[in-house]
Design a protein around this motif. Structure first.
Motif, PDB file in Angstrom:
ATOM      1  N   LEU A  70      27.824  45.806  41.075  1.00  0.00           N
ATOM      2  CA  LEU A  70      28.999  44.889  41.505  1.00  0.00           C
ATOM      3  C   LEU A  70      29.208  43.915  40.214  1.00  0.00           C
ATOM      4  CD1 LEU A  70      30.843  43.846  43.543  1.00  0.00           C
ATOM      5  CD2 LEU A  70      29.314  42.277  44.327  1.00  0.00           C
ATOM      6  N   GLY A  71      30.565  44.178  39.656  1.00  0.00           N
ATOM      7  CA  GLY A  71      30.870  43.463  38.525  1.00  0.00           C
ATOM      8  C   GLY A  71      30.212  43.842  37.303  1.00  0.00           C
ATOM      9  N   ASN A  72      30.035  42.674  36.241  1.00  0.00           N
ATOM     10  CA  ASN A  72      29.465  42.894  35.118  1.00  0.00           C
ATOM     11  C   ASN A  72      28.098  42.067  34.895  1.00  0.00           C
ATOM     12  OD1 ASN A  72      30.615  40.177  35.077  1.00  0.00           O
ATOM     13  ND2 ASN A  72      32.322  40.640  33.347  1.00  0.00           N
ATOM     14  N   THR A  73      27.764  41.924  33.758  1.00  0.00           N
ATOM     15  CA  THR A  73      26.328  41.392  33.642  1.00  0.00           C
ATOM     16  C   THR A  73      26.701  39.939  33.380  1.00  0.00           C
ATOM     17  OG1 THR A  73      25.212  43.238  32.783  1.00  0.00           O
ATOM     18  CG2 THR A  73      24.260  41.145  32.148  1.00  0.00           C
ATOM     19  N   LEU A  74      25.980  38.863  34.070  1.00  0.00           N
ATOM     20  CA  LEU A  74      26.345  37.543  33.803  1.00  0.00           C
ATOM     21  C   LEU A  74      25.236  37.210  32.825  1.00  0.00           C
ATOM     22  CD1 LEU A  74      27.232  34.595  34.341  1.00  0.00           C
ATOM     23  CD2 LEU A  74      25.352  34.533  36.150  1.00  0.00           C
ATOM     24  N   HIS A  75      25.542  36.755  31.416  1.00  0.00           N
ATOM     25  CA  HIS A  75      24.672  36.072  30.462  1.00  0.00           C
ATOM     26  C   HIS A  75      24.496  34.441  30.546  1.00  0.00           C
ATOM     27  CE1 HIS A  75      25.090  39.890  28.341  1.00  0.00           C
ATOM     28  NE2 HIS A  75      26.290  39.792  28.796  1.00  0.00           N
ATOM     29  N   MET A  76      23.312  33.982  31.297  1.00  0.00           N
ATOM     30  CA  MET A  76      22.926  32.972  31.793  1.00  0.00           C
ATOM     31  C   MET A  76      22.759  31.917  30.589  1.00  0.00           C
ATOM     32  SD  MET A  76      20.925  33.656  35.232  1.00  0.00           S
ATOM     33  CE  MET A  76      19.543  34.682  34.425  1.00  0.00           C
ATOM     34  N   LYS A  77      23.110  30.694  30.637  1.00  0.00           N
ATOM     35  CA  LYS A  77      22.894  29.826  29.626  1.00  0.00           C
ATOM     36  C   LYS A  77      22.044  28.681  30.332  1.00  0.00           C
ATOM     37  CE  LYS A  77      26.746  30.932  27.193  1.00  0.00           C
ATOM     38  NZ  LYS A  77      28.122  30.584  26.376  1.00  0.00           N
TER      39      LYS A  77
ATOM     40  N   GLU B 216      39.435  33.363  38.533  1.00  0.00           N
ATOM     41  CA  GLU B 216      39.603  34.725  38.052  1.00  0.00           C
ATOM     42  C   GLU B 216      38.848  35.362  38.988  1.00  0.00           C
ATOM     43  OE1 GLU B 216      38.140  36.806  34.099  1.00  0.00           O
ATOM     44  OE2 GLU B 216      38.565  34.773  34.039  1.00  0.00           O
ATOM     45  N   THR B 217      39.403  36.746  39.468  1.00  0.00           N
ATOM     46  CA  THR B 217      38.485  37.853  40.057  1.00  0.00           C
ATOM     47  C   THR B 217      38.133  38.691  39.087  1.00  0.00           C
ATOM     48  OG1 THR B 217      39.909  37.362  42.184  1.00  0.00           O
ATOM     49  CG2 THR B 217      38.758  39.556  42.049  1.00  0.00           C
ATOM     50  N   ILE B 218      36.636  39.074  39.156  1.00  0.00           N
ATOM     51  CA  ILE B 218      36.116  39.902  38.444  1.00  0.00           C
ATOM     52  C   ILE B 218      36.017  41.602  38.758  1.00  0.00           C
ATOM     53  CG2 ILE B 218      33.856  40.653  37.128  1.00  0.00           C
ATOM     54  CD1 ILE B 218      33.616  37.704  36.764  1.00  0.00           C
ATOM     55  N   VAL B 219      35.877  41.499  40.161  1.00  0.00           N
ATOM     56  CA  VAL B 219      35.786  42.726  40.734  1.00  0.00           C
ATOM     57  C   VAL B 219      36.058  42.487  42.507  1.00  0.00           C
ATOM     58  CG1 VAL B 219      33.203  42.527  41.187  1.00  0.00           C
ATOM     59  CG2 VAL B 219      34.515  44.809  41.145  1.00  0.00           C
ATOM     60  N   SER B 220      36.392  43.438  43.059  1.00  0.00           N
ATOM     61  CA  SER B 220      36.471  43.226  44.366  1.00  0.00           C
ATOM     62  C   SER B 220      36.341  44.716  44.952  1.00  0.00           C
ATOM     63  CB  SER B 220      37.913  42.873  44.904  1.00  0.00           C
ATOM     64  OG  SER B 220      38.784  43.799  44.622  1.00  0.00           O
ATOM     65  N   VAL B 221      35.775  44.539  46.444  1.00  0.00           N
ATOM     66  CA  VAL B 221      35.250  45.921  47.009  1.00  0.00           C
ATOM     67  C   VAL B 221      35.835  45.771  48.441  1.00  0.00           C
ATOM     68  CG1 VAL B 221      33.372  47.083  47.844  1.00  0.00           C
ATOM     69  CG2 VAL B 221      33.235  46.180  45.527  1.00  0.00           C
ATOM     70  N   PRO B 222      36.285  46.761  49.009  1.00  0.00           N
ATOM     71  CA  PRO B 222      36.829  46.699  50.246  1.00  0.00           C
ATOM     72  C   PRO B 222      35.589  46.702  51.188  1.00  0.00           C
ATOM     73  CG  PRO B 222      37.499  48.973  49.463  1.00  0.00           C
ATOM     74  CD  PRO B 222      36.807  47.816  48.129  1.00  0.00           C
ATOM     75  N   VAL B 223      35.507  45.923  52.201  1.00  0.00           N
ATOM     76  CA  VAL B 223      34.328  45.877  53.164  1.00  0.00           C
ATOM     77  C   VAL B 223      34.804  46.084  54.517  1.00  0.00           C
ATOM     78  CG1 VAL B 223      32.674  44.165  54.205  1.00  0.00           C
ATOM     79  CG2 VAL B 223      33.057  43.943  51.667  1.00  0.00           C
ATOM     80  N   LYS B 224      34.381  47.397  55.144  1.00  0.00           N
ATOM     81  CA  LYS B 224      34.863  47.684  56.517  1.00  0.00           C
ATOM     82  C   LYS B 224      33.785  47.755  57.298  1.00  0.00           C
ATOM     83  CE  LYS B 224      38.228  50.743  54.296  1.00  0.00           C
ATOM     84  NZ  LYS B 224      38.759  52.314  53.920  1.00  0.00           N
ATOM     85  N   SER B 225      32.849  46.982  56.969  1.00  0.00           N
ATOM     86  CA  SER B 225      31.676  46.889  58.037  1.00  0.00           C
ATOM     87  C   SER B 225      31.229  45.437  58.263  1.00  0.00           C
ATOM     88  CB  SER B 225      30.210  47.476  57.378  1.00  0.00           C
ATOM     89  OG  SER B 225      28.884  47.149  57.992  1.00  0.00           O
TER      90      SER B 225
END
Length: 80
Positions: free
Chosen positions: A40-47, A1-10
């Motif tokens: 980038l993306g959302n907050t990860l709630h760690m367990k 599942e992709t949460i977020v993507s950002v184009p990278v031109k560098s």
């Protein structure tokens, strides 16, 4: 599942995780100049579970989207 993507031109970009054992949250950011970082993306709630040690593991990887092959070259990976 992709949460977020950002184009990278560098060819060079920076990723960082700001994690807290106190709040058990991690936030991800990226930058193209290592000075101005963008969320980038959302907050990860760690367990965590100490019955049998399980924690959160972060990884960097490359995956092909048009044809097989390719690589990712990571110069360093630092954990504080």
């Amino acid at each position: 599942e992709t949460i977020v993507s950002v184009p990278v031109k560098s060819q060079t970009f920076y990723l960082r995780v700001i994690a807290s054992n106190h709040t058990r949250e991690a936030n991800f950011e990226y930058s193209f100049n290592n000075r101005k970082f963008t969320s980038l993306g959302n907050t990860l709630h760690m367990k965590f579970n100490l019955d049998i040690f399980t924690g959160n593991k972060f990884c960097l990887f490359n995956f092909a989207t048009k044809k097989g092959g390719g690589y990712a070259d990571f110069d360093w990976f630092r954990m504080k």
